[in-house]
Design a protein around this motif. Structure first.
Motif, PDB file in Angstrom:
ATOM      1  N   LEU A 137       0.213  -0.326  -2.597  1.00 50.45           N
ATOM      2  CA  LEU A 137       1.074  -1.510  -2.547  1.00 50.45           C
ATOM      3  C   LEU A 137       2.289  -1.368  -3.449  1.00 50.45           C
ATOM      4  O   LEU A 137       3.377  -1.837  -3.108  1.00 50.45           O
ATOM      5  CB  LEU A 137       0.287  -2.752  -2.932  1.00 50.45           C
ATOM      6  N   LEU A 138       2.113  -0.745  -4.595  1.00 49.01           N
ATOM      7  CA  LEU A 138       3.232  -0.537  -5.504  1.00 49.01           C
ATOM      8  C   LEU A 138       4.312   0.319  -4.852  1.00 49.01           C
ATOM      9  O   LEU A 138       5.491  -0.021  -4.867  1.00 49.01           O
ATOM     10  CB  LEU A 138       2.739   0.106  -6.796  1.00 49.01           C
TER      11      LEU A 138
ATOM     12  N   ARG B 269      10.005  -6.050   2.115  1.00 49.83           N
ATOM     13  CA  ARG B 269       9.616  -7.073   3.084  1.00 49.83           C
ATOM     14  C   ARG B 269       8.346  -6.707   3.827  1.00 49.83           C
ATOM     15  O   ARG B 269       7.511  -7.565   4.099  1.00 49.83           O
ATOM     16  CB  ARG B 269      10.721  -7.300   4.096  1.00 49.83           C
ATOM     17  N   LEU B 270       8.198  -5.439   4.145  1.00 52.52           N
ATOM     18  CA  LEU B 270       7.018  -5.006   4.896  1.00 52.52           C
ATOM     19  C   LEU B 270       5.768  -4.911   4.027  1.00 52.52           C
ATOM     20  O   LEU B 270       4.659  -4.766   4.551  1.00 52.52           O
ATOM     21  CB  LEU B 270       7.289  -3.663   5.570  1.00 52.52           C
ATOM     22  N   SER B 271       5.926  -5.001   2.724  1.00 51.19           N
ATOM     23  CA  SER B 271       4.762  -4.912   1.847  1.00 51.19           C
ATOM     24  C   SER B 271       4.025  -6.239   1.750  1.00 51.19           C
ATOM     25  O   SER B 271       2.891  -6.282   1.267  1.00 51.19           O
ATOM     26  CB  SER B 271       5.190  -4.476   0.448  1.00 51.19           C
ATOM     27  N   ARG B 272       4.626  -7.323   2.189  1.00 52.35           N
ATOM     28  CA  ARG B 272       3.991  -8.641   2.069  1.00 52.35           C
ATOM     29  C   ARG B 272       2.741  -8.752   2.942  1.00 52.35           C
ATOM     30  O   ARG B 272       1.744  -9.331   2.515  1.00 52.35           O
ATOM     31  CB  ARG B 272       4.967  -9.741   2.479  1.00 52.35           C
TER      32      ARG B 272
ATOM     33  N   GLY C  98      -3.092  -9.518   3.375  1.00 49.85           N
ATOM     34  CA  GLY C  98      -4.370  -9.137   3.961  1.00 49.85           C
ATOM     35  C   GLY C  98      -5.392  -8.779   2.898  1.00 49.85           C
ATOM     36  O   GLY C  98      -6.560  -9.176   2.977  1.00 49.85           O
ATOM     37  N   THR C  99      -4.957  -8.047   1.896  1.00 49.75           N
ATOM     38  CA  THR C  99      -5.842  -7.689   0.798  1.00 49.75           C
ATOM     39  C   THR C  99      -6.265  -8.931   0.024  1.00 49.75           C
ATOM     40  O   THR C  99      -7.425  -9.082  -0.357  1.00 49.75           O
ATOM     41  CB  THR C  99      -5.158  -6.683  -0.143  1.00 49.75           C
ATOM     42  N   GLN C 100      -5.304  -9.846  -0.198  1.00 52.49           N
ATOM     43  CA  GLN C 100      -5.613 -11.097  -0.891  1.00 52.49           C
ATOM     44  C   GLN C 100      -6.651 -11.908  -0.115  1.00 52.49           C
ATOM     45  O   GLN C 100      -7.536 -12.523  -0.694  1.00 52.49           O
ATOM     46  CB  GLN C 100      -4.347 -11.941  -1.076  1.00 52.49           C
ATOM     47  N   ARG C 101      -6.526 -11.922   1.202  1.00 54.38           N
ATOM     48  CA  ARG C 101      -7.460 -12.678   2.034  1.00 54.38           C
ATOM     49  C   ARG C 101      -8.869 -12.109   1.923  1.00 54.38           C
ATOM     50  O   ARG C 101      -9.842 -12.862   1.785  1.00 54.38           O
ATOM     51  CB  ARG C 101      -6.994 -12.658   3.488  1.00 54.38           C
ATOM     52  N   VAL C 102      -8.985 -10.797   1.961  1.00 55.05           N
ATOM     53  CA  VAL C 102     -10.305 -10.166   1.858  1.00 55.05           C
ATOM     54  C   VAL C 102     -10.917 -10.427   0.484  1.00 55.05           C
ATOM     55  O   VAL C 102     -12.103 -10.779   0.368  1.00 55.05           O
ATOM     56  CB  VAL C 102     -10.199  -8.646   2.117  1.00 55.05           C
ATOM     57  N   LEU C 103     -10.124 -10.293  -0.565  1.00 59.73           N
ATOM     58  CA  LEU C 103     -10.650 -10.529  -1.908  1.00 59.73           C
ATOM     59  C   LEU C 103     -10.977 -12.001  -2.125  1.00 59.73           C
ATOM     60  O   LEU C 103     -11.928 -12.338  -2.833  1.00 59.73           O
ATOM     61  CB  LEU C 103      -9.650 -10.039  -2.951  1.00 59.73           C
TER      62      LEU C 103
ATOM     63  N   SER D  75      -1.718  -8.608  -6.597  1.00 54.59           N
ATOM     64  CA  SER D  75      -0.475  -9.378  -6.553  1.00 54.59           C
ATOM     65  C   SER D  75       0.511  -8.889  -7.606  1.00 54.59           C
ATOM     66  O   SER D  75       1.719  -8.827  -7.355  1.00 54.59           O
ATOM     67  CB  SER D  75      -0.755 -10.870  -6.728  1.00 54.59           C
ATOM     68  N   ARG D  76       0.016  -8.508  -8.763  1.00 49.80           N
ATOM     69  CA  ARG D  76       0.912  -7.970  -9.798  1.00 49.80           C
ATOM     70  C   ARG D  76       1.508  -6.637  -9.381  1.00 49.80           C
ATOM     71  O   ARG D  76       2.661  -6.344  -9.695  1.00 49.80           O
ATOM     72  CB  ARG D  76       0.158  -7.799 -11.110  1.00 49.80           C
TER      73      ARG D  76
END
Length: 80
Positions: free
Chosen positions: A13-14, A22-25, A30-35, A65-66
């Motif tokens: 992600l970094l 823009r494409l990294s969002r 998706g990762t945030q949703r799974v976690l 997110s960081r």
């Protein structure tokens, strides 16, 4: 094993946030949703056990997110 997976996701992600902000969002969300799902599932356990089980997911979500924010911030500061 899980820690290595989270570190790999953060690294990807970094780099992705630095190259194409823009494409990294989408992968970040998706990762945030799974976690978040894992955190909610762990939090259903009673009392302090629920907090203990959901904590790794919350801290991993914060790291993801960081990582994305750091890549986008570095891209904004770069001269090109």
């Amino acid at each position: 094993m899980v820690i290595a997976g989270i570190i790999a996701v953060c690294a990807v992600l970094l780099v992705l946030a630095f190259l194409v902000p823009r494409l990294s969002r989408h992968p970040e969300r998706g990762t945030q949703r799974v976690l978040g799902t894992g955190s909610r599932a762990g939090g259903k356990a009673p009392g302090s056990i629920g907090r203990l089980l959901s904590k790794p997911f919350r801290s991993s979500s914060r790291a993801v997110s960081r990582s994305g924010a750091a890549g986008r911030r570095a891209r904004g500061r770069s001269p090109f």
